[in-house]
Design a protein around this motif. Structure first.
Motif, PDB file in Angstrom:
ATOM      1  N   ALA A 110      40.669  34.913  46.932  1.00 17.18           N
ATOM      2  CA  ALA A 110      40.126  36.189  46.451  1.00 17.18           C
ATOM      3  C   ALA A 110      38.682  36.009  45.972  1.00 17.18           C
ATOM      4  O   ALA A 110      37.824  36.855  46.233  1.00 17.18           O
ATOM      5  CB  ALA A 110      41.003  36.742  45.330  1.00 17.18           C
TER       6      ALA A 110
ATOM      7  N   ILE B  86      39.297  41.931  41.588  1.00 11.63           N
ATOM      8  CA  ILE B  86      40.367  41.048  42.079  1.00 11.63           C
ATOM      9  C   ILE B  86      41.717  41.502  41.532  1.00 11.63           C
ATOM     10  O   ILE B  86      42.700  41.554  42.266  1.00 11.63           O
ATOM     11  CB  ILE B  86      40.063  39.576  41.725  1.00 11.63           C
TER      12      ILE B  86
ATOM     13  N   ALA C 167      45.647  31.496  46.331  1.00 11.59           N
ATOM     14  CA  ALA C 167      45.441  32.951  46.396  1.00 11.59           C
ATOM     15  C   ALA C 167      44.246  33.369  45.534  1.00 11.59           C
ATOM     16  O   ALA C 167      43.418  34.179  45.956  1.00 11.59           O
ATOM     17  CB  ALA C 167      46.705  33.685  45.957  1.00 11.59           C
TER      18      ALA C 167
ATOM     19  N   GLU D 132      42.512  45.051  43.296  1.00 13.08           N
ATOM     20  CA  GLU D 132      42.716  45.018  44.742  1.00 13.08           C
ATOM     21  C   GLU D 132      43.764  44.003  45.200  1.00 13.08           C
ATOM     22  O   GLU D 132      44.407  44.212  46.219  1.00 13.08           O
ATOM     23  CB  GLU D 132      41.383  44.711  45.435  1.00 13.08           C
ATOM     24  N   GLU D 133      43.920  42.914  44.466  1.00 10.67           N
ATOM     25  CA  GLU D 133      44.810  41.850  44.943  1.00 10.67           C
ATOM     26  C   GLU D 133      45.913  41.482  43.960  1.00 10.67           C
ATOM     27  O   GLU D 133      46.717  40.601  44.237  1.00 10.67           O
ATOM     28  CB  GLU D 133      43.968  40.630  45.313  1.00 10.67           C
ATOM     29  N   LYS D 134      45.907  42.120  42.804  1.00 12.63           N
ATOM     30  CA  LYS D 134      46.921  41.863  41.773  1.00 12.63           C
ATOM     31  C   LYS D 134      46.932  40.400  41.329  1.00 12.63           C
ATOM     32  O   LYS D 134      47.975  39.825  41.035  1.00 12.63           O
ATOM     33  CB  LYS D 134      48.326  42.272  42.252  1.00 12.63           C
TER      34      LYS D 134
END
Length: 99
Positions: free
Chosen positions: A85, A46, A81, A49-51
Motif C-alpha cells: 500500500a 491507506i 500488504a 482505501e485498503e483497510k
C-alpha cells in the motif's frame, strides 16, 4: 519479533524509507517519510482505501514519520500488504549508482 523487525526494515529500505530512530526496538519500526509528502493524508488514504492501519508520528513528528508494528498477531502477510500500500503511494526511490 526480531525476525519480523528485520523483515519490515528491509521492506522499508527498498522503498527508500530511512529508519527512525537509529536504534529502534523490535516491536515497532518508525520511518522518515520523503520531504514534502503529507504523511497524515497518506495514512488516512491507506486506511480508507485498503483497510490497513499504519500509525503516524505524534507531536512535532506528525506527518513526517510512519510507525509500523510487527508484534503479536502481525505476520509477514500483514507487513507485505502494508508495504505494498505504501509502495503505491510513495515516490520511486532514486536509482543508486552501481558499485
Amino acid at each position: 519479533t526480531q525476525a519480523l523487525a528485520s523483515y519490515a526494515r528491509e521492506k522499508a529500505a527498498v522503498l527508500g524509507l530511512s529508519l527512525f530512530p537509529k536504534d529502534p526496538c523490535n516491536i515497532l519500526s518508525a520511518f522518515h517519510l520523503p520531504a514534502g509528502l503529507d504523511g497524515k493524508k497518506l495514512i488516512k488514504d491507506i486506511l480508507r482505501e485498503e483497510k490497513i492501519s499504519i500509525a503516524g508520528g505524534q507531536g512535532p513528528l506528525a506527518g513526517k514519520i510512519i510507525r509500523v508494528a510487527h508484534m503479536g498477531h502481525i505476520g509477514k502477510p500483514d507487513l507485505d500488504a502494508g508495504f505494498a500500500a505504501l509502495a503505491k503511494r510513495l515516490p520511486v526511490p532514486s536509482a543508486r549508482p552501481a558499485s
